[in-house]
Each structure stands twice: as C-alpha cells, then as structure tokens.
Write a protein that holds these residues in place. Structure first.
Motif, mmCIF file in Angstrom:
data_model
loop_
_atom_site.group_PDB
_atom_site.id
_atom_site.type_symbol
_atom_site.label_atom_id
_atom_site.label_comp_id
_atom_site.label_asym_id
_atom_site.label_seq_id
_atom_site.Cartn_x
_atom_site.Cartn_y
_atom_site.Cartn_z
ATOM 1 N N ARG A 289 -32.210 0.090 -29.287
ATOM 2 C CA ARG A 289 -33.817 0.233 -29.649
ATOM 3 C C ARG A 289 -33.693 -0.473 -30.588
ATOM 4 N N ARG A 290 -35.623 -1.034 -31.043
ATOM 5 C CA ARG A 290 -35.575 -2.774 -31.649
ATOM 6 C C ARG A 290 -36.997 -1.926 -32.530
ATOM 7 N N LEU A 291 -36.418 -1.891 -33.865
ATOM 8 C CA LEU A 291 -37.205 -1.124 -35.082
ATOM 9 C C LEU A 291 -38.989 -1.552 -34.615
ATOM 10 N N PRO A 292 -40.014 -1.339 -34.880
ATOM 11 C CA PRO A 292 -41.378 -1.344 -34.735
ATOM 12 C C PRO A 292 -41.947 -2.902 -36.036
ATOM 13 N N LEU A 293 -41.187 -2.521 -36.756
ATOM 14 C CA LEU A 293 -41.034 -3.770 -38.009
ATOM 15 C C LEU A 293 -39.811 -3.923 -38.912
ATOM 16 N N PRO A 294 -39.710 -5.036 -39.843
ATOM 17 C CA PRO A 294 -38.114 -5.651 -39.792
ATOM 18 C C PRO A 294 -37.700 -4.619 -41.057
ATOM 19 N N ALA A 295 -36.569 -4.632 -40.387
ATOM 20 C CA ALA A 295 -35.675 -3.487 -41.470
ATOM 21 C C ALA A 295 -35.781 -3.709 -42.214
ATOM 22 N N GLU A 296 -36.039 -4.011 -43.529
ATOM 23 C CA GLU A 296 -35.758 -4.521 -44.997
ATOM 24 C C GLU A 296 -37.403 -3.406 -45.028
ATOM 25 N N ALA A 297 -38.733 -4.320 -44.641
ATOM 26 C CA ALA A 297 -39.916 -3.617 -44.650
ATOM 27 C C ALA A 297 -39.339 -1.537 -44.193
ATOM 28 N N ALA A 298 -39.045 -1.611 -42.868
ATOM 29 C CA ALA A 298 -38.836 0.452 -42.974
ATOM 30 C C ALA A 298 -37.887 0.562 -44.225
ATOM 31 N N ALA A 299 -37.188 0.525 -44.107
ATOM 32 C CA ALA A 299 -35.793 0.551 -45.024
ATOM 33 C C ALA A 299 -36.799 0.848 -46.521
ATOM 34 N N ARG A 300 -37.732 0.282 -46.985
ATOM 35 C CA ARG A 300 -38.900 0.170 -48.193
ATOM 36 C C ARG A 300 -39.430 1.793 -48.332
ATOM 37 N N GLY A 301 -40.403 1.678 -46.983
ATOM 38 C CA GLY A 301 -41.451 2.517 -46.616
ATOM 39 C C GLY A 301 -40.256 4.163 -46.935
ATOM 40 N N LEU A 302 -39.360 3.946 -46.061
ATOM 41 C CA LEU A 302 -38.693 5.131 -46.285
ATOM 42 C C LEU A 302 -37.875 5.448 -47.990
ATOM 43 N N HIS A 303 -37.688 4.352 -48.577
ATOM 44 C CA HIS A 303 -37.158 4.823 -50.167
ATOM 45 C C HIS A 303 -38.429 4.965 -51.078
ATOM 46 N N ALA A 304 -39.668 4.235 -50.900
ATOM 47 C CA ALA A 304 -41.154 4.844 -50.856
ATOM 48 C C ALA A 304 -41.161 5.960 -50.883
ATOM 49 N N LEU A 305 -40.711 6.824 -49.456
ATOM 50 C CA LEU A 305 -42.020 8.159 -48.843
ATOM 51 C C LEU A 305 -40.827 9.034 -50.092
ATOM 52 N N VAL A 306 -39.335 8.561 -49.903
ATOM 53 C CA VAL A 306 -38.764 9.703 -51.045
ATOM 54 C C VAL A 306 -39.000 9.868 -52.281
ATOM 55 N N ASP A 307 -39.108 8.309 -52.728
ATOM 56 C CA ASP A 307 -39.463 8.071 -54.843
ATOM 57 C C ASP A 307 -40.242 9.271 -54.421
ATOM 58 N N GLY A 308 -41.406 8.653 -53.329
ATOM 59 C CA GLY A 308 -43.057 9.148 -53.687
ATOM 60 C C GLY A 308 -42.457 10.728 -53.998
ATOM 61 N N LEU A 309 -42.063 11.406 -53.159
ATOM 62 C CA LEU A 309 -41.970 13.079 -52.792
ATOM 63 C C LEU A 309 -41.921 13.639 -54.468
ATOM 64 N N ILE A 310 -40.326 12.896 -54.854
ATOM 65 C CA ILE A 310 -39.623 13.161 -56.288
ATOM 66 C C ILE A 310 -39.938 13.008 -57.349
ATOM 67 N N GLN A 311 -41.806 12.217 -57.388
ATOM 68 C CA GLN A 311 -42.010 11.902 -58.888
ATOM 69 C C GLN A 311 -43.336 12.624 -58.719
ATOM 70 N N ASN A 312 -44.108 13.051 -57.166
ATOM 71 C CA ASN A 312 -44.549 14.253 -57.518
ATOM 72 C C ASN A 312 -44.475 15.555 -57.488
ATOM 73 N N TRP A 313 -43.437 15.259 -57.370
ATOM 74 C CA TRP A 313 -43.203 17.321 -56.922
ATOM 75 C C TRP A 313 -42.525 17.478 -58.643
ATOM 76 N N MET A 314 -42.042 16.303 -59.271
ATOM 77 C CA MET A 314 -41.928 16.635 -60.840
ATOM 78 C C MET A 314 -42.823 16.603 -61.811
ATOM 79 N N LEU A 315 -44.268 16.227 -60.989
ATOM 80 C CA LEU A 315 -45.434 16.752 -61.419
ATOM 81 C C LEU A 315 -45.890 17.994 -62.166
ATOM 82 N N ASP A 316 -44.945 18.556 -60.494
ATOM 83 C CA ASP A 316 -45.868 19.727 -60.579
ATOM 84 C C ASP A 316 -44.620 20.677 -60.007
ATOM 85 N N PRO A 317 -43.690 20.712 -59.898
ATOM 86 C CA PRO A 317 -42.855 21.391 -58.956
ATOM 87 C C PRO A 317 -43.053 22.601 -58.177
#
Length: 207
Positions: A156-184
C-alpha cells in the motif's frame, strides 16, 4: 576488582540514585526552574559537592533523571523500527507499553509529570530543551521508518508523506499523555491510547 573498590563503586551508584530520587520529588513539588541544587542536596541528605561529583549542573541532573525512566521506552520504539518482520505490531506494542507504564508506575508517572508540566525552557535549561528535541526527532525517525516499512509490506501507499504521518502519530500519543496528566481521572490512558492508535493506523490504511 577488590572488595573495597567494588563497595566504593556501589556506594557511588547508590548516592547517584538517591540524588535522582530526590530530584524527582523536589522537581515535582517546586518545578524545575524554582528548584536549586541546594534543595536537591537537602532532600537527599547530602551536599552540593556530592551533586557536582555526579552531575555537571542542574540540566545534566534533570536529563539523567529523565533518561533513567525514558531510555527503556525509547529503546523499545527503536527496536520496532529495526525489526526485519512486520514492524507495525511492534510499534503498537511499544506505544501501548509507554502509556501503560505511565499510568501504572509511580516513578514513571512522576517523571513524566515533571517533563510535561514542571519544566520551563529558560536559558539555563537549554540542554534540557536540546535533549527533548533530540528524543522527539529520534522518535519521529523511528515512526517514519515503521510506517513506511509497514505500508510497503502491505503493498500500500500511505495517503500522506511518511514524515507527516509520523508527526501525526507522535502528536496523537503526546497529546493523550499531556491531557491525561492534567486529569488522570478523565479517562483510562492505555484504553484510550489503544483506540486512538488503532483508529489512526486504520486511517492510514494500515489497520
């Protein structure tokens, strides 16, 4: 190695860990910028001289505190990128392992709280900022490699550049952690992470 030399080395290692333990507690209470080396020495029941024996300055001490907790998690992510088989299950397992560790291990949770909510990137802590950026870039490179490899293995071919896909996944996980730390209590971190990561990978055609 003689028994005396071995004992001296063990004592030095015990002192180093005691200083890192003390730094975790004081940084969590006061924040990194507001904490002095004298504060950490007092918490550890030692002297500032002992700190300078093991660490160059506060930034060096902070980075060592972070690495004691983060290096095993960073290693797991790097191993996922280096696997010769399908890397996506290893990536998913590594990311969920990070979220589980944060939510269940008191030390990891304390250090992540310091790293996300108790540090200011002022001039004296530039080395802290530089390490944060270096770790982020390494994580992004590993994620990019895994997503690219996983797509090729599936024909398969990624629907966006691999670098952009990686940034999105990183932001997703990082955002979950930061929001959970605010209110576990707001949500269960591993469960929410599993759902979000699986949905994101499915959106990339890698589910």
């Amino acid at each position: 190695m003689s028994a005396i030399m071995r004992r001296t080395k063990e004592d030095a290692l015990a002192t180093r860990h005691a200083l890192l333990d003390a730094a975790e507690r004081v940084f969590q209470r006061k924040g990194v910028s507001s904490t002095s080396l004298a504060d950490i020495a007092a918490e550890a029941g030692t002297t500032r001289g002992a700190i300078y024996w093991h660490f160059k300055d506060k930034a060096d001490l902070y980075n060592a505190m972070i690495e004691r907790v983060s290096l095993p998690m960073e290693h797991a992510l790097h191993e996922a990128a280096d696997t010769t088989v399908d890397p996506l299950p290893a990536l998913r397992s590594a990311l969920l392992g990070v979220l589980t560790k944060i939510s269940t291990d008191p030390r990891t949770r304390r250090v992540v709280e310091v790293a996300t909510h108790k540090v200011e990137y002022v001039e004296s802590l530039d080395a802290v900022r530089q390490r944060h950026l270096a770790v982020r870039d390494e994580c992004l490179a590993d994620m990019k490699q895994v997503l690219s490899h996983g797509a090729r293995m599936r024909g398969r071919r990624l629907p966006l550049p691999a670098e952009a896909a990686a940034r999105g996944l990183h932001a997703l996980v990082d955002g979950l952690i930061q929001n959970w730390m605010l209110d576990p209590r707001a949500f269960e971190l591993p469960r929410a992470g599993r759902q979000a990561i699986d949905a994101y990978l499915a959106g990339l055609g890698l589910g």
